[in-house]
Design an enzyme around this catalytic site. Structure first.
Site, mmCIF file in Angstrom:
data_model
loop_
_atom_site.group_PDB
_atom_site.id
_atom_site.type_symbol
_atom_site.label_atom_id
_atom_site.label_comp_id
_atom_site.label_asym_id
_atom_site.label_seq_id
_atom_site.Cartn_x
_atom_site.Cartn_y
_atom_site.Cartn_z
ATOM 1 C CE LYS A 103 -5.170 -2.798 1.714
ATOM 2 N NZ LYS A 103 -4.020 -2.307 2.486
ATOM 3 C CD GLN B 266 -2.806 -2.759 5.863
ATOM 4 O OE1 GLN B 266 -2.735 -3.089 4.688
ATOM 5 N NE2 GLN B 266 -3.546 -1.735 6.258
ATOM 6 C CG ASP C 110 1.340 -0.326 -0.286
ATOM 7 O OD1 ASP C 110 0.206 0.032 -0.623
ATOM 8 O OD2 ASP C 110 1.622 -0.766 0.837
HETATM 9 N N1 GUN Z 1 -2.256 1.189 5.948
HETATM 10 C C1 GUN Z 1 -3.167 2.143 5.656
HETATM 11 N N2 GUN Z 1 -3.118 2.448 4.342
HETATM 12 C C2 GUN Z 1 -2.166 1.655 3.791
HETATM 13 C C3 GUN Z 1 -1.650 1.499 2.474
HETATM 14 O O1 GUN Z 1 -2.079 2.152 1.526
HETATM 15 N N3 GUN Z 1 -0.671 0.577 2.325
HETATM 16 C C4 GUN Z 1 -0.193 -0.148 3.353
HETATM 17 N N4 GUN Z 1 0.773 -1.019 3.107
HETATM 18 N N5 GUN Z 1 -0.641 -0.029 4.594
HETATM 19 C C5 GUN Z 1 -1.625 0.865 4.804
#
Ligand code: GUN
Length: 299
Positions: free
Chosen positions: A53, A97, A120
């Protein structure tokens, strides 16, 4: 011939639009889009995702910030970091995350993110805006938003008259996906592990979306001939045919057999996966434009 939906290609075109949007914003307003990613603990898979990311954010021309906190971080310390990012005018998107270590209350943290910065799309304000069909001011969870772009690449904007079945009812994916499909005028059913005769429910779908987390559960017999199949699963399974100890990634759909029946289908990897990160970048640009008083580019 079955159409194989190329998520890498669609994601690349989203990223191109994001890069253009980022450079336009910087030129016209002097604003550099800022994304802060917070990771707690040392789960290797989470670190790999967060690293990807951050790299993509840099490629898009963003101010990309990563906060790496130790596994023993307290609720108060994490909440304090989110509060400071909420106040930081150079940060337009905040992503914490998941999963967080077990001693932390993830929901309280997610709900403390300013909804305008919740790239998100997990804050109840953003979930609520999607539920009432306000796509213009909310932020939509990245994986369903990306899956929806893949559906649109086949069916265009209006899904009137089409039956969509989403298998899976999570807040992260199944619920928002069903709402996006409904908003596009599809007739939508959300199926899950307690649904009776899942196979025949799935077989009614013109658009079948699988997000169950069970490797290759959706068989050819579950797919209506000509249907569009969107596979959201990413499962690592043993692959002894590749050598001892080797593994491979498969989706929730038995791709080889289902692709003989489907009209269009996403592969795993290379389908929905690349879209998630692209939509995170798109949400960050959207947030940055809105906070700068501008209408964001559309994706
Ligand atoms: N962990 C796995 N997928 C995601 C996501 O889409 N957002 C976040 N914040 N954590 C994740």
């Amino acid at each position: 011939m079955t159409h194989i939906i190329d998520g890498k290609q669609v994601a690349a075109s989203v990223i191109e639009a994001v890069k253009q949007g980022a450079s336009d914003l910087q030129r016209t307003k002097g604003v550099k889009a800022g994304l802060a990613v917070v990771i707690v603990g040392d789960d290797p898979a989470s670190h790999a995702y967060v690293g990807a990311k951050g790299r993509m954010a840099k490629q898009c021309g963003f101010n990309s910030i990563q906060h790496t906190l130790p596994a023993q971080t307290t609720q108060g310390e994490l909440a304090g970091l989110v509060a400071s990012l909420n106040e930081d005018a150079s940060i337009h998107g905040i992503l914490v995350q998941l999963p967080l270590p077990k001693h932390l209350d993830a929901d309280a943290i997610i709900q403390s993110i300013r909804p305008e910065k919740d790239v998100d799309g997990l804050h109840v304000v953003n979930a609520g805006k999607l539920a009432i069909g306000d796509l213009a001011t909310g932020l939509i969870s990245c994986t369903p938003a990306g899956a929806m772009l893949l559906v649109r690449s086949i069916h265009t904007e209006d899904l009137s008259g089409l039956m969509a079945v989403v298998i899976g009812r999570s807040n992260l994916f199944g619920k928002p996906m069903a709402q996006l499909l409904l908003n596009a005028n599809a007739t939508v059913m959300t199926a899950h592990s307690r649904t009776k005769d899942l196979a025949s429910v799935a077989r009614g779908a013109d658009i079948l979306v699988a997000a169950v987390g069970r490797p290759e559960m959706v068989k050819a017999g579950w797919v209506k001939p000509g249907a569009t199949v969107i596979d959201v699963g990413i499962n690592r399974i043993d692959a002894p045919e590749r050598g001892e100890g080797k593994t491979r990634l498969v989706g929730d759909v038995a791709y080889a057999e289902a692709s003989d029946v489907a009209g269009a289908i996403t592969p795993v990897p290379g389908g929905v996966g690349p879209m998630t990160i692209a939509m995170l970048m798109a949400n960050t640009i959207t947030a940055a434009y809105r906070m700068s008083g501008l209408t964001s580019p559309s994706f």
